[in-house]
Design a protein around this motif. Structure first.
Motif, PDB file in Angstrom:
ATOM      1  N   LEU A 170       0.825  -1.208   0.000  1.00 43.52           N
ATOM      2  CA  LEU A 170       0.000   0.000   0.000  1.00 43.52           C
ATOM      3  C   LEU A 170       0.861   1.261   0.000  1.00 43.52           C
ATOM      4  N   HIS A 171       2.001   1.239   0.700  1.00 43.39           N
ATOM      5  CA  HIS A 171       2.825   2.431   0.856  1.00 43.39           C
ATOM      6  C   HIS A 171       4.020   2.397  -0.089  1.00 43.39           C
ATOM      7  N   CYS A 172       4.399   3.566  -0.586  1.00 41.42           N
ATOM      8  CA  CYS A 172       5.569   3.670  -1.447  1.00 41.42           C
ATOM      9  C   CYS A 172       6.711   4.324  -0.678  1.00 41.42           C
ATOM     10  N   TYR A 173       7.905   4.182  -1.218  1.00 40.09           N
ATOM     11  CA  TYR A 173       9.098   4.726  -0.572  1.00 40.09           C
ATOM     12  C   TYR A 173       9.915   5.510  -1.608  1.00 40.09           C
ATOM     13  N   LYS A 174      10.215   6.745  -1.246  1.00 46.76           N
ATOM     14  CA  LYS A 174      10.962   7.614  -2.171  1.00 46.76           C
ATOM     15  C   LYS A 174      12.316   7.998  -1.606  1.00 46.76           C
ATOM     16  N   LYS A 175      12.457   7.988  -0.274  1.00 46.65           N
ATOM     17  CA  LYS A 175      13.738   8.275   0.346  1.00 46.65           C
ATOM     18  C   LYS A 175      13.846   7.513   1.650  1.00 46.65           C
ATOM     19  N   GLY A 176      15.066   7.407   2.147  1.00 50.42           N
ATOM     20  CA  GLY A 176      15.272   6.680   3.390  1.00 50.42           C
ATOM     21  C   GLY A 176      15.661   5.230   3.142  1.00 50.42           C
ATOM     22  N   ILE A 177      15.784   4.479   4.248  1.00 51.70           N
ATOM     23  CA  ILE A 177      16.195   3.076   4.215  1.00 51.70           C
ATOM     24  C   ILE A 177      15.063   2.249   4.832  1.00 51.70           C
ATOM     25  N   HIS A 178      14.661   1.199   4.146  1.00 55.74           N
ATOM     26  CA  HIS A 178      13.495   0.425   4.567  1.00 55.74           C
ATOM     27  C   HIS A 178      13.791  -1.063   4.408  1.00 55.74           C
ATOM     28  N   TYR A 179      13.293  -1.856   5.358  1.00 56.21           N
ATOM     29  CA  TYR A 179      13.546  -3.310   5.337  1.00 56.21           C
ATOM     30  C   TYR A 179      12.264  -4.042   5.703  1.00 56.21           C
ATOM     31  N   TRP A 180      11.968  -5.117   4.988  1.00 51.18           N
ATOM     32  CA  TRP A 180      10.827  -5.974   5.326  1.00 51.18           C
ATOM     33  C   TRP A 180      11.174  -7.421   4.978  1.00 51.18           C
ATOM     34  N   GLU A 181      10.473  -8.333   5.602  1.00 53.03           N
ATOM     35  CA  GLU A 181      10.691  -9.761   5.388  1.00 53.03           C
ATOM     36  C   GLU A 181       9.387 -10.441   4.987  1.00 53.03           C
ATOM     37  N   VAL A 182       9.523 -11.462   4.130  1.00 48.84           N
ATOM     38  CA  VAL A 182       8.370 -12.187   3.607  1.00 48.84           C
ATOM     39  C   VAL A 182       8.597 -13.678   3.808  1.00 48.84           C
ATOM     40  N   GLU A 183       7.606 -14.340   4.397  1.00 51.36           N
ATOM     41  CA  GLU A 183       7.660 -15.790   4.584  1.00 51.36           C
ATOM     42  C   GLU A 183       6.988 -16.468   3.398  1.00 51.36           C
ATOM     43  N   LEU A 184       7.682 -17.449   2.795  1.00 48.67           N
ATOM     44  CA  LEU A 184       7.162 -18.151   1.625  1.00 48.67           C
ATOM     45  C   LEU A 184       6.641 -19.516   2.054  1.00 48.67           C
ATOM     46  N   GLN A 185       5.425 -19.843   1.637  1.00 46.36           N
ATOM     47  CA  GLN A 185       4.876 -21.168   1.870  1.00 46.36           C
ATOM     48  C   GLN A 185       4.603 -21.806   0.520  1.00 46.36           C
ATOM     49  N   LYS A 186       5.063 -23.041   0.382  1.00 45.38           N
ATOM     50  CA  LYS A 186       4.981 -23.725  -0.917  1.00 45.38           C
ATOM     51  C   LYS A 186       5.621 -22.839  -1.984  1.00 45.38           C
ATOM     52  N   ASN A 187       6.903 -22.534  -1.745  1.00 45.51           N
ATOM     53  CA  ASN A 187       7.580 -21.530  -2.575  1.00 45.51           C
ATOM     54  C   ASN A 187       8.151 -22.148  -3.850  1.00 45.51           C
ATOM     55  N   ASN A 188       7.266 -22.529  -4.762  1.00 49.42           N
ATOM     56  CA  ASN A 188       7.763 -23.029  -6.041  1.00 49.42           C
ATOM     57  C   ASN A 188       7.334 -22.165  -7.230  1.00 49.42           C
ATOM     58  N   PHE A 189       6.331 -21.317  -7.051  1.00 53.95           N
ATOM     59  CA  PHE A 189       5.943 -20.402  -8.111  1.00 53.95           C
ATOM     60  C   PHE A 189       5.537 -19.068  -7.474  1.00 53.95           C
ATOM     61  N   CYS A 190       6.522 -18.251  -7.117  1.00 54.13           N
ATOM     62  CA  CYS A 190       6.237 -16.970  -6.491  1.00 54.13           C
ATOM     63  C   CYS A 190       7.448 -16.055  -6.647  1.00 54.13           C
ATOM     64  N   GLY A 191       7.241 -14.769  -6.373  1.00 50.95           N
ATOM     65  CA  GLY A 191       8.314 -13.798  -6.504  1.00 50.95           C
ATOM     66  C   GLY A 191       8.140 -12.657  -5.530  1.00 50.95           C
ATOM     67  N   VAL A 192       9.275 -12.079  -5.108  1.00 50.39           N
ATOM     68  CA  VAL A 192       9.295 -10.946  -4.176  1.00 50.39           C
ATOM     69  C   VAL A 192      10.171  -9.868  -4.785  1.00 50.39           C
ATOM     70  N   GLY A 193       9.689  -8.620  -4.771  1.00 50.34           N
ATOM     71  CA  GLY A 193      10.508  -7.566  -5.357  1.00 50.34           C
ATOM     72  C   GLY A 193       9.958  -6.180  -5.080  1.00 50.34           C
ATOM     73  N   ILE A 194      10.361  -5.227  -5.922  1.00 50.49           N
ATOM     74  CA  ILE A 194       9.908  -3.844  -5.844  1.00 50.49           C
ATOM     75  C   ILE A 194       9.587  -3.370  -7.253  1.00 50.49           C
ATOM     76  N   CYS A 195       8.810  -2.295  -7.348  1.00 49.39           N
ATOM     77  CA  CYS A 195       8.504  -1.748  -8.672  1.00 49.39           C
ATOM     78  C   CYS A 195       8.082  -0.293  -8.530  1.00 49.39           C
ATOM     79  N   TYR A 196       8.128   0.428  -9.642  1.00 48.80           N
ATOM     80  CA  TYR A 196       7.578   1.774  -9.699  1.00 48.80           C
ATOM     81  C   TYR A 196       6.051   1.691  -9.727  1.00 48.80           C
ATOM     82  N   GLY A 197       5.420   2.741  -9.227  1.00 52.00           N
ATOM     83  CA  GLY A 197       3.967   2.788  -9.299  1.00 52.00           C
ATOM     84  C   GLY A 197       3.454   2.886 -10.722  1.00 52.00           C
TER      85      GLY A 197
END
Length: 424
Positions: A298-325
């Protein structure tokens, strides 16, 4: 006089600096408010979708029963019609023995009258859903009608540039009135003011600028990177950090309902995404993905340092990343990593790859089921970690971000689930 002129010059600079601080603080507050309202809208949209889904499911349950009853009655009618035809055929028999034999068989066949069971909607459920929606509307009206009787000076506190914008902010700011009263002191002679802080304003609002100079010296804003060597040094520093050190930059990531593809189900207060068996028929939205089963934060980041973690379940077809709006929402180019506006690490069966601008980089396999993402907007890089008790780097991208970026997630196979780890 020279001393006073120098003091006045410094005071002018300080006034401008404080004015800039106020403007920046106000802009930050506006950005925070915008994000809060976006989240409120997302919650309301999700509530509407949930309530609509409950009524649709109830409608589907009842209509399904009617379909079953219709088929049973249709079959019953066919059986009665067949029996009627057999009786009529027996009546045309000229041979008495054949007639008696056929009549004996027909007498053993019984038919029951057609019965239509009573089937209705669960009016209690519908009433509960509608009452919940009405209560939500009334509560929202009540909150909006609350008088806004706070004075502006209660909301303006020197140094409050990065506080959280919340409902209790006015109460915590009230003590700021006391220092203003303490500054109501008579001016001293010019000869005694050569080495003293310069004050300006009326007798009602005197502003002492010396503390501002001291605060500015103690809390100087970070100097932006000026060279590639500095960026490389910062990057190297983050690559050596432990997981507890990375968690110091953790942020709360909430999934945006308005971007979720129709087969991406959101749960647990919009922190869990999974693939649904059938389309969820979300309401159309210009930000919603229509081609790939993806969802953004929901939130975007334009400056600063940010960290988050994602737990994968049945991780055979999924992806984690970032993108422009501004990333595409339709067509093959809207897939994470398949365009110039997104960066990701992807699990495709047992293969792990990094993707950007439709270029794939195969990565060593890992047994870790938790992925950490560190985004450094100020120095232009994003790091993907396999996170456990310790972290090890999966891949890094150096990027001069041209616009704000969002956390982004891709899920494909049924049963695949991504859970945003708690910021705590």
């Amino acid at each position: 006089m020279y001393g006073q002129i120098n003091g006045a010059s410094r005071a002018l600079e300080d006034v401008r600096a404080r004015q800039q601080e106020v403007q920046e603080a106000a802009h930050r507050k506006v950005d925070q408010l915008r994000q809060e309202y976006l989240e409120i809208k997302a919650l309301i949209d999700a509530s509407e979708a949930s309530s609509t889904r409950k009524i649709k499911e109830e409608e589907k349950r009842v209509t399904s029963k009617f379909d079953n009853i219709y088929q049973i009655i249709l079959k019953k009618k066919s059986e009665i019609q067949t029996l009627k035809e057999e009786v009529e055929l027996a009546l045309t028999k000229g041979d008495e023995f054949e007639f008696l034999e056929k009549a004996t068989k027909l007498q053993g066949i019984t038919t029951k009258p057609v019965f239509v069971p009573k089937v209705e909607l669960n009016h209690e459920l519908i009433k509960e859903v509608c009452q919940g929606t009405s209560d939500l509307k009334n509560e929202l009206k009540r909150c909006l009608r609350q008088p806004q009787d706070k004075k502006p000076e209660e909301l303006t506190v020197p140094g409050d540039a990065g506080g959280h914008c919340g409902p209790h902010t006015p109460k915590t700011h009230r003590p700021a009135k006391k220092p203003l009263k303490e500054e109501k002191k008579p001016r001293k002679p010019a000869s005694a003011a050569l080495n003293k802080p310069v004050t300006f304003g009326s007798s009602e609002h005197l502003v002492n600028l010396k503390p501002t100079v001291q605060e500015g010296a103690a809390k100087a804003p970070p100097v932006p990177p000026t060279s590639a060597s500095l960026t490389a040094k910062v990057l190297e520093n983050f690559l050596t950090k432990s997981r507890p050190e990375l968690l110091e930059y953790v942020v709360k990531v909430v999934l945006d309902y308005n971007t979720a593809h129709n087969k991406v189900a959101l749960s647990e207060n919009y922190t869990v995404a999974s693939v649904a068996d059938t389309s969820l028929n979300y309401r159309p939205h210009p930000q919603r993905f229509t081609y790939c089963s993806q969802v953004l934060g929901l939130h975007c980041y334009k400056k600063g340092i940010h960290y988050w973690e994602v737990e994968l379940q049945k991780n055979n077809f999924c992806g984690v990343g970032i993108c422009y709006g501004s990333m595409e929402r339709q067509g093959p180019e809207s897939r994470l990593g398949r365009n110039s506006a997104s960066w990701c690490v992807e699990w495709f069966n047992t293969k792990i790859s990094a993707w950007h601008n439709n270029v794939e980089k195969t990565l060593p396999s890992t047994k870790a089921t938790r992925v950490g993402v560190l985004l450094n907007c100020d120095h232009g890089f994003v790091l993907f970690f396999a996170a456990a008790d310790k972290v090890h780097l999966l891949y890094k991208y150096k990027v001069d971000f041209a616009e704000a970026v969002y956390p982004a997630f891709w899920l494909f196979s049924t049963g695949a689930t991504l859970s945003i780890c708690s910021s705590k």
